[in-house]
Design a protein around this motif. Sequence first.
Motif, mmCIF file in Angstrom:
data_model
loop_
_atom_site.group_PDB
_atom_site.id
_atom_site.type_symbol
_atom_site.label_atom_id
_atom_site.label_comp_id
_atom_site.label_asym_id
_atom_site.label_seq_id
_atom_site.Cartn_x
_atom_site.Cartn_y
_atom_site.Cartn_z
ATOM 1 N N ALA A 203 19.618 32.397 31.221
ATOM 2 C CA ALA A 203 18.939 32.779 29.981
ATOM 3 C C ALA A 203 19.630 33.995 29.368
ATOM 4 C CB ALA A 203 17.467 33.080 30.260
ATOM 5 N N PRO A 204 19.522 34.171 28.060
ATOM 6 C CA PRO A 204 20.228 35.264 27.386
ATOM 7 C C PRO A 204 19.953 36.652 27.976
ATOM 8 C CG PRO A 204 19.371 33.708 25.785
ATOM 9 C CD PRO A 204 18.825 33.284 27.115
ATOM 10 N N ASN A 205 18.728 36.899 28.386
ATOM 11 C CA ASN A 205 18.368 38.216 28.922
ATOM 12 C C ASN A 205 18.249 38.196 30.440
ATOM 13 O OD1 ASN A 205 18.149 39.390 26.293
ATOM 14 N ND2 ASN A 205 16.141 38.435 26.077
ATOM 15 N N ALA A 206 19.040 37.349 31.078
ATOM 16 C CA ALA A 206 18.925 37.166 32.524
ATOM 17 C C ALA A 206 19.095 38.474 33.292
ATOM 18 C CB ALA A 206 19.939 36.134 33.006
ATOM 19 N N LEU A 207 20.095 39.272 32.950
ATOM 20 C CA LEU A 207 20.344 40.498 33.693
ATOM 21 C C LEU A 207 19.177 41.469 33.557
ATOM 22 C CD1 LEU A 207 22.106 42.281 35.456
ATOM 23 C CD2 LEU A 207 23.297 43.045 33.389
ATOM 24 N N ASP A 208 18.646 41.608 32.358
ATOM 25 C CA ASP A 208 17.490 42.488 32.162
ATOM 26 C C ASP A 208 16.313 42.022 33.013
ATOM 27 O OD1 ASP A 208 18.812 44.114 30.328
ATOM 28 O OD2 ASP A 208 18.230 42.859 28.632
ATOM 29 N N ASP A 209 16.104 40.708 33.059
ATOM 30 C CA ASP A 209 15.004 40.173 33.862
ATOM 31 C C ASP A 209 15.223 40.440 35.353
ATOM 32 O OD1 ASP A 209 13.842 39.231 31.558
ATOM 33 O OD2 ASP A 209 14.593 37.187 31.782
ATOM 34 N N HIS A 242 28.578 39.032 35.983
ATOM 35 C CA HIS A 242 29.839 39.350 35.305
ATOM 36 C C HIS A 242 29.610 39.720 33.841
ATOM 37 C CE1 HIS A 242 32.191 38.015 38.764
ATOM 38 N NE2 HIS A 242 31.455 36.926 38.801
ATOM 39 N N GLU A 243 28.490 40.309 33.537
ATOM 40 C CA GLU A 243 28.185 40.752 32.179
ATOM 41 C C GLU A 243 29.355 41.604 31.672
ATOM 42 O OE1 GLU A 243 26.226 42.570 28.784
ATOM 43 O OE2 GLU A 243 27.203 43.588 30.430
ATOM 44 N N PRO A 244 29.896 41.290 30.489
ATOM 45 C CA PRO A 244 31.150 41.913 30.041
ATOM 46 C C PRO A 244 31.171 43.437 30.019
ATOM 47 C CG PRO A 244 30.649 40.009 28.682
ATOM 48 C CD PRO A 244 29.460 40.226 29.566
ATOM 49 N N SER A 245 30.027 44.073 29.875
ATOM 50 C CA SER A 245 30.001 45.535 29.855
ATOM 51 C C SER A 245 30.114 46.142 31.251
ATOM 52 C CB SER A 245 28.697 46.024 29.207
ATOM 53 O OG SER A 245 27.596 45.776 30.068
ATOM 54 N N GLY A 246 29.916 45.320 32.279
ATOM 55 C CA GLY A 246 29.938 45.827 33.646
ATOM 56 C C GLY A 246 28.572 46.223 34.173
ATOM 57 N N ARG A 247 27.517 45.992 33.381
ATOM 58 C CA ARG A 247 26.166 46.387 33.827
ATOM 59 C C ARG A 247 25.737 45.646 35.079
ATOM 60 N NH1 ARG A 247 21.239 46.008 31.019
ATOM 61 N NH2 ARG A 247 21.972 44.030 30.160
ATOM 62 N N GLY A 248 26.153 44.373 35.193
ATOM 63 C CA GLY A 248 25.774 43.613 36.376
ATOM 64 C C GLY A 248 26.390 44.201 37.633
ATOM 65 N N TYR A 249 27.647 44.584 37.551
ATOM 66 C CA TYR A 249 28.311 45.210 38.695
ATOM 67 C C TYR A 249 27.649 46.543 39.048
ATOM 68 C CZ TYR A 249 32.137 42.053 37.220
ATOM 69 O OH TYR A 249 32.882 40.969 36.840
ATOM 70 N N GLY A 285 38.031 42.820 36.326
ATOM 71 C CA GLY A 285 38.495 43.353 37.599
ATOM 72 C C GLY A 285 38.431 44.870 37.632
ATOM 73 N N GLU A 286 38.807 45.517 36.555
ATOM 74 C CA GLU A 286 38.774 46.980 36.492
ATOM 75 C C GLU A 286 37.341 47.494 36.545
ATOM 76 O OE1 GLU A 286 39.868 50.857 36.473
ATOM 77 O OE2 GLU A 286 41.163 49.097 36.753
ATOM 78 N N LEU A 287 36.431 46.829 35.877
ATOM 79 C CA LEU A 287 35.028 47.245 35.902
ATOM 80 C C LEU A 287 34.441 47.110 37.310
ATOM 81 C CD1 LEU A 287 33.788 45.607 32.573
ATOM 82 C CD2 LEU A 287 34.030 48.058 33.037
ATOM 83 N N MET A 288 34.792 46.038 38.012
ATOM 84 C CA MET A 288 34.314 45.863 39.381
ATOM 85 C C MET A 288 34.936 46.909 40.307
ATOM 86 S SD MET A 288 34.346 42.401 41.763
ATOM 87 C CE MET A 288 33.129 41.489 40.810
ATOM 88 N N LYS A 289 36.199 47.193 40.105
ATOM 89 C CA LYS A 289 36.885 48.202 40.913
ATOM 90 C C LYS A 289 36.212 49.567 40.756
ATOM 91 C CE LYS A 289 41.386 50.521 41.352
ATOM 92 N NZ LYS A 289 42.762 50.610 40.789
ATOM 93 N N GLN A 290 35.791 49.895 39.558
ATOM 94 C CA GLN A 290 35.119 51.174 39.317
ATOM 95 C C GLN A 290 33.838 51.294 40.135
ATOM 96 O OE1 GLN A 290 34.541 51.496 35.072
ATOM 97 N NE2 GLN A 290 36.742 51.458 34.638
ATOM 98 N N GLN A 291 33.131 50.197 40.307
ATOM 99 C CA GLN A 291 31.900 50.239 41.101
ATOM 100 C C GLN A 291 32.217 50.369 42.587
ATOM 101 O OE1 GLN A 291 29.017 50.730 39.686
ATOM 102 N NE2 GLN A 291 30.119 50.600 37.731
ATOM 103 N N ILE A 292 33.311 49.774 43.030
ATOM 104 C CA ILE A 292 33.749 49.958 44.415
ATOM 105 C C ILE A 292 34.025 51.434 44.665
ATOM 106 C CG2 ILE A 292 35.656 49.522 46.033
ATOM 107 C CD1 ILE A 292 35.851 46.725 44.879
#
Length: 316
Positions: A203-209, A242-249, A285-292
């Motif tokens: 759903a469009p707001n899946a991450l928020d949910d 994989h939300e493009p902003s990196g919020r999911g990570y 990949g860079e956004l995920m690396k930042q969370q690592i």
Amino acid sequence: LCETDPFNQWDAAQQFASQVMLELIAADSIENSAEVEGMLAAWGALLADDQIEAAMLAEMLALPDEDYLAEMCTPVDVHKIHAVREFLREQLATRFEQRFKALYEASQQSGDYEITPQAVGQRRLKNMCLSYLTQLGKPDYFELARQQFEAADNMTDQFSSLRAVKDDDNATRAQMLDAFYKQWQDEPLVLNKWFGVQAESDAPNALDDIIKLAEHPAFNIKNPNRVRSLLGPLQSNTRAFHEPSGRGYAFYADKIIELDSLNPLTASRLVDALLGWKKLTPELGELMKQQIQRIQQKPDLSDDVAEKLAASLGQE
């Protein structure tokens, strides 16, 4: 798909679908083509073959999943893979809407619930057809899912109807989720499925949910099964994880940091989802690396988590 052996026929269908999907992933745009038309024709032949057992037909109709396709892509463009799979599901649902509807109705069972191979296969096929019908986004098919949900005398049919509506943000989905929670809130194992189906949502707001679910009174981060029911499906949820902003990570990393102090073993198992950052497209990949790197900054990070993260970054 001229094979007559059921397993070989299933394998041929999966290989054919994979080939078409990989070609679409590599293409500049996702659109109909001779290859797509060939696949639709093959699937039409399968749907018209009354000699294929229900259970086998249901398996043949399931497209290869995104994780499988990702293994054959370099780099892994998760959003393109997801878009291709959804495109083909929509093509199949649109082209064979009436056949899916007829098979759904023909697979209805009367009488007492049975666990015979034939009954199990019919339920599997019925619910596969329902998932394709709701892919079309038509109110009539969401109503069909709601009716199945309310009439179900077994968990398979009830939960499958819930899964069939999970990707749309509408009143029917909300009502069914609420009803399922009220019915099963005192059954921990079943309630894990309630968390999991929402963590799978496209759903469009899946991450928020999903972020809100982590604050739900029934969510307990000290309960490993409850944690896995939410964070496990999230790993394969392209839109949310994989939300493009990196919020999911970032959300996922927050939970790893929290878990590391409470249950290092669970944290170590779940952190694996962040270790494939090099395979992704550079931006993700860079956004995920930042969370690592952020997790690495946690004081007193457990040894297992620290070693995995260091290895993924090529550190000694």
